[in-house]
Design a protein around this motif. Structure first.
Motif, PDB file in Angstrom:
ATOM      1  N   ASP A 129       0.821  -1.213   0.000  1.00  0.00           N
ATOM      2  CA  ASP A 129       0.000   0.000   0.000  1.00  0.00           C
ATOM      3  C   ASP A 129       0.854   1.262   0.000  1.00  0.00           C
ATOM      4  OD1 ASP A 129       0.907  -0.456   2.591  1.00  0.00           O
ATOM      5  OD2 ASP A 129      -1.051  -0.259   3.552  1.00  0.00           O
ATOM      6  N   LEU A 130       1.873   1.283   0.842  1.00  0.00           N
ATOM      7  CA  LEU A 130       2.701   2.485   0.952  1.00  0.00           C
ATOM      8  C   LEU A 130       3.588   2.671  -0.273  1.00  0.00           C
ATOM      9  CD1 LEU A 130       3.487   4.895   2.680  1.00  0.00           C
ATOM     10  CD2 LEU A 130       5.203   3.463   3.787  1.00  0.00           C
ATOM     11  N   GLN A 131       4.270   1.614  -0.676  1.00  0.00           N
ATOM     12  CA  GLN A 131       5.194   1.747  -1.805  1.00  0.00           C
ATOM     13  C   GLN A 131       4.453   2.067  -3.106  1.00  0.00           C
ATOM     14  OE1 GLN A 131       7.539   2.184   0.169  1.00  0.00           O
ATOM     15  NE2 GLN A 131       9.151   0.894  -0.684  1.00  0.00           N
ATOM     16  N   SER A 132       3.294   1.445  -3.304  1.00  0.00           N
ATOM     17  CA  SER A 132       2.517   1.719  -4.512  1.00  0.00           C
ATOM     18  C   SER A 132       2.054   3.172  -4.553  1.00  0.00           C
ATOM     19  CB  SER A 132       1.293   0.799  -4.588  1.00  0.00           C
ATOM     20  OG  SER A 132       1.685  -0.525  -4.853  1.00  0.00           O
ATOM     21  N   SER A 133       1.618   3.691  -3.408  1.00  0.00           N
ATOM     22  CA  SER A 133       1.141   5.076  -3.378  1.00  0.00           C
ATOM     23  C   SER A 133       2.280   6.054  -3.635  1.00  0.00           C
ATOM     24  CB  SER A 133       0.446   5.383  -2.048  1.00  0.00           C
ATOM     25  OG  SER A 133       1.335   5.266  -0.954  1.00  0.00           O
ATOM     26  N   VAL A 134       3.470   5.755  -3.128  1.00  0.00           N
ATOM     27  CA  VAL A 134       4.632   6.609  -3.389  1.00  0.00           C
ATOM     28  C   VAL A 134       4.990   6.581  -4.876  1.00  0.00           C
ATOM     29  CG1 VAL A 134       7.126   6.803  -3.032  1.00  0.00           C
ATOM     30  CG2 VAL A 134       5.608   6.510  -1.069  1.00  0.00           C
ATOM     31  N   ILE A 135       5.002   5.399  -5.446  1.00  0.00           N
ATOM     32  CA  ILE A 135       5.349   5.244  -6.863  1.00  0.00           C
ATOM     33  C   ILE A 135       4.370   6.006  -7.746  1.00  0.00           C
ATOM     34  CG2 ILE A 135       5.411   3.545  -8.749  1.00  0.00           C
ATOM     35  CD1 ILE A 135       6.643   1.589  -6.600  1.00  0.00           C
ATOM     36  N   ARG A 136       3.088   5.924  -7.422  1.00  0.00           N
ATOM     37  CA  ARG A 136       2.085   6.654  -8.207  1.00  0.00           C
ATOM     38  C   ARG A 136       2.209   8.163  -8.015  1.00  0.00           C
ATOM     39  NH1 ARG A 136      -1.270   2.448  -6.270  1.00  0.00           N
ATOM     40  NH2 ARG A 136      -2.083   3.869  -4.664  1.00  0.00           N
ATOM     41  N   ALA A 137       2.423   8.589  -6.760  1.00  0.00           N
ATOM     42  CA  ALA A 137       2.527  10.024  -6.473  1.00  0.00           C
ATOM     43  C   ALA A 137       3.707  10.662  -7.202  1.00  0.00           C
ATOM     44  CB  ALA A 137       2.651  10.254  -4.968  1.00  0.00           C
ATOM     45  N   CYS A 138       4.757   9.893  -7.390  1.00  0.00           N
ATOM     46  CA  CYS A 138       5.948  10.407  -8.079  1.00  0.00           C
ATOM     47  C   CYS A 138       5.911  10.155  -9.585  1.00  0.00           C
ATOM     48  CB  CYS A 138       7.204   9.766  -7.484  1.00  0.00           C
ATOM     49  SG  CYS A 138       7.541  10.223  -5.767  1.00  0.00           S
ATOM     50  N   ASN A 139       4.793   9.582 -10.074  1.00  0.00           N
ATOM     51  CA  ASN A 139       4.605   9.287 -11.498  1.00  0.00           C
ATOM     52  C   ASN A 139       5.608   8.272 -12.046  1.00  0.00           C
ATOM     53  OD1 ASN A 139       2.383  11.106 -11.886  1.00  0.00           O
ATOM     54  ND2 ASN A 139       3.845  12.800 -11.876  1.00  0.00           N
ATOM     55  N   LEU A 140       6.185   7.479 -11.156  1.00  0.00           N
ATOM     56  CA  LEU A 140       7.136   6.464 -11.605  1.00  0.00           C
ATOM     57  C   LEU A 140       6.438   5.308 -12.316  1.00  0.00           C
ATOM     58  CD1 LEU A 140       9.471   6.399  -8.471  1.00  0.00           C
ATOM     59  CD2 LEU A 140      10.036   7.297 -10.736  1.00  0.00           C
ATOM     60  N   ASP A 141       5.165   5.102 -11.988  1.00  0.00           N
ATOM     61  CA  ASP A 141       4.416   4.021 -12.645  1.00  0.00           C
ATOM     62  C   ASP A 141       4.212   4.289 -14.133  1.00  0.00           C
ATOM     63  OD1 ASP A 141       2.786   6.181 -11.729  1.00  0.00           O
ATOM     64  OD2 ASP A 141       0.989   4.994 -12.135  1.00  0.00           O
TER      65      ASP A 141
ATOM     66  N   VAL B 164       8.483  -2.616 -15.249  1.00  0.00           N
ATOM     67  CA  VAL B 164       8.159  -3.609 -14.230  1.00  0.00           C
ATOM     68  C   VAL B 164       8.348  -2.976 -12.858  1.00  0.00           C
ATOM     69  CG1 VAL B 164      10.520  -4.553 -14.163  1.00  0.00           C
ATOM     70  CG2 VAL B 164       8.601  -5.960 -13.386  1.00  0.00           C
ATOM     71  N   ILE B 165       7.443  -3.289 -11.929  1.00  0.00           N
ATOM     72  CA  ILE B 165       7.545  -2.822 -10.547  1.00  0.00           C
ATOM     73  C   ILE B 165       7.262  -4.017  -9.641  1.00  0.00           C
ATOM     74  CG2 ILE B 165       6.567  -1.330  -8.757  1.00  0.00           C
ATOM     75  CD1 ILE B 165       5.787   0.632 -11.036  1.00  0.00           C
ATOM     76  N   LEU B 166       8.238  -4.395  -8.838  1.00  0.00           N
ATOM     77  CA  LEU B 166       8.075  -5.502  -7.906  1.00  0.00           C
ATOM     78  C   LEU B 166       8.226  -4.982  -6.476  1.00  0.00           C
ATOM     79  CD1 LEU B 166      10.059  -8.438  -9.572  1.00  0.00           C
ATOM     80  CD2 LEU B 166       7.674  -7.781  -9.876  1.00  0.00           C
ATOM     81  N   ILE B 167       7.211  -5.265  -5.642  1.00  0.00           N
ATOM     82  CA  ILE B 167       7.204  -4.869  -4.235  1.00  0.00           C
ATOM     83  C   ILE B 167       7.244  -6.132  -3.399  1.00  0.00           C
ATOM     84  CG2 ILE B 167       5.915  -3.646  -2.433  1.00  0.00           C
ATOM     85  CD1 ILE B 167       4.641  -1.972  -4.706  1.00  0.00           C
ATOM     86  N   SER B 168       8.132  -6.173  -2.425  1.00  0.00           N
ATOM     87  CA  SER B 168       8.396  -7.422  -1.710  1.00  0.00           C
ATOM     88  C   SER B 168       7.151  -8.032  -1.078  1.00  0.00           C
ATOM     89  CB  SER B 168       9.478  -7.207  -0.645  1.00  0.00           C
ATOM     90  OG  SER B 168       9.045  -6.289   0.348  1.00  0.00           O
ATOM     91  N   GLU B 169       6.270  -7.202  -0.509  1.00  0.00           N
ATOM     92  CA  GLU B 169       5.078  -7.747   0.132  1.00  0.00           C
ATOM     93  C   GLU B 169       4.193  -8.481  -0.869  1.00  0.00           C
ATOM     94  OE1 GLU B 169       2.197  -6.127   3.528  1.00  0.00           O
ATOM     95  OE2 GLU B 169       1.735  -5.214   1.589  1.00  0.00           O
ATOM     96  N   VAL B 170       4.117  -7.970  -2.075  1.00  0.00           N
ATOM     97  CA  VAL B 170       3.322  -8.610  -3.123  1.00  0.00           C
ATOM     98  C   VAL B 170       3.991  -9.888  -3.598  1.00  0.00           C
ATOM     99  CG1 VAL B 170       2.353  -8.348  -5.438  1.00  0.00           C
ATOM    100  CG2 VAL B 170       2.399  -6.386  -3.876  1.00  0.00           C
ATOM    101  N   GLU B 171       5.309  -9.835  -3.751  1.00  0.00           N
ATOM    102  CA  GLU B 171       6.047 -10.982  -4.284  1.00  0.00           C
ATOM    103  C   GLU B 171       6.257 -12.078  -3.251  1.00  0.00           C
ATOM    104  OE1 GLU B 171       6.735 -11.009  -7.585  1.00  0.00           O
ATOM    105  OE2 GLU B 171       5.615  -9.122  -7.493  1.00  0.00           O
ATOM    106  N   GLY B 172       6.148 -11.717  -1.977  1.00  0.00           N
ATOM    107  CA  GLY B 172       6.391 -12.699  -0.921  1.00  0.00           C
ATOM    108  C   GLY B 172       7.853 -13.031  -0.749  1.00  0.00           C
ATOM    109  N   ILE B 173       8.718 -12.159  -1.229  1.00  0.00           N
ATOM    110  CA  ILE B 173      10.164 -12.370  -1.132  1.00  0.00           C
ATOM    111  C   ILE B 173      10.840 -11.008  -1.146  1.00  0.00           C
ATOM    112  CG2 ILE B 173      10.740 -12.493  -3.599  1.00  0.00           C
ATOM    113  CD1 ILE B 173      11.880 -15.137  -1.140  1.00  0.00           C
ATOM    114  N   LYS B 174      11.958 -10.891  -0.440  1.00  0.00           N
ATOM    115  CA  LYS B 174      12.646  -9.612  -0.323  1.00  0.00           C
ATOM    116  C   LYS B 174      14.037  -9.677  -0.932  1.00  0.00           C
ATOM    117  CE  LYS B 174      10.593  -8.097   4.098  1.00  0.00           C
ATOM    118  NZ  LYS B 174      10.926  -7.661   5.485  1.00  0.00           N
ATOM    119  N   LYS B 175      14.515  -8.518  -1.401  1.00  0.00           N
ATOM    120  CA  LYS B 175      15.947  -8.392  -1.676  1.00  0.00           C
ATOM    121  C   LYS B 175      16.693  -8.679  -0.372  1.00  0.00           C
ATOM    122  CE  LYS B 175      15.405  -4.108  -2.796  1.00  0.00           C
ATOM    123  NZ  LYS B 175      15.669  -2.701  -3.094  1.00  0.00           N
ATOM    124  N   PRO B 176      17.794  -9.381  -0.376  1.00  0.00           N
ATOM    125  CA  PRO B 176      18.624  -9.749  -1.531  1.00  0.00           C
ATOM    126  C   PRO B 176      18.345 -11.139  -2.111  1.00  0.00           C
ATOM    127  CG  PRO B 176      19.829 -10.207   0.474  1.00  0.00           C
ATOM    128  CD  PRO B 176      18.492  -9.631   0.904  1.00  0.00           C
TER     129      PRO B 176
END
Length: 226
Positions: free
Chosen positions: A121-133, A138-150
């Motif tokens: 929720d937070l990362q998506s809203s930031v990405i949209r607010a900054c027009n990065l979308d 491709v945009i991958l957010i760890s909570e959605v993917e169920g896996i984190k960097k690294p």
């Protein structure tokens, strides 16, 4: 030498100036929350940043601890958390020249993407607010993917979305462990966005480093043409 066809970015403290964004939001939050004005604005912001630990600690813990430490009892931490979730993104700002760099890369037919650890929720809203979308392929957010960097899986997933090999893609991030080592370990070139919170990563796994985005284009140009 494999041609560079894609660039993947971290979000916080790489594309987005999280320090500036956070100060902007906290300043406004203190101004509108009368309960917080029992303490000085400086004390509130300083304590938040201390407890936040560069975004590692979730904000329910941060707000709860602030209210407890300063003995503020007439507001619940959930009210402050709700405000954070609803309004932080509206204060999110990119580092100078980020969009110019991205648009230049797009014009050169380079595929672009983001891999970020954090809440959807937070990362998506930031990405949209900054027009990065509007510019990312491709945009991958760890909570959605169920896996984190690294974890290599999330890097490989982004590469698969772009139909690119690791050798044809660069990763740019500020965290030496999650970003630089993570990308290097899957065979990508890695560029470090300098951050005073971290020690410089080992040069053997870093293709280059930079502070300001105005300097990044020449670095990318050399790597893309090499």
């Amino acid at each position: 030498m494999t041609k560079i066809e894609g660039i993947l970015f971290d979000l916080d403290q790489t594309l987005m100036d999280r320090d500036k964004s956070l100060h902007l939001f906290l300043d406004k939050q203190w101004n509108k929350q009368k309960s917080l004005q029992a303490i000085s604005k400086n004390d509130f912001i300083t304590k938040f940043i201390e407890l936040d630990k560069n975004g590692i600690v979730w904000k329910d813990e941060v707000y709860s601890q602030i209210l407890n430490d300063f003995g503020i009892k007439d507001i619940h931490y959930n009210d402050l958390l709700t405000d954070y979730l609803a309004n932080f993104s509206q204060n999110a700002v990119l580092f100078p020249d980020v969009m110019d760099v991205l648009q230049t890369c797009e014009n050169q037919k380079i595929k672009l993407g983001i891999i970020t650890n954090g809440r959807e929720d937070l990362q998506s809203s930031v990405i949209r607010a900054c027009n990065l979308d509007q510019i990312m392929d491709v945009i991958l957010i760890s909570e959605v993917e169920g896996i984190k960097k690294p974890d290599p899986i999330i890097f490989k997933s982004a590469l698969n979305h772009l139909s690119l090999s690791p050798a044809s893609c660069i990763f740019i991030g500020d965290n030496p462990d999650t970003d630089i080592k993570g990308a290097y370990n899957v065979g990508m070139k890695a560029i470090w966005k300098e951050n005073k919170l971290f020690q410089e990563p080992d040069k053997s796994i870093t293709s280059s480093t930079f502070t300001d985005f105005k300097d990044l284009l020449s670095i990318l140009d050399n790597l893309i043409k090499s």
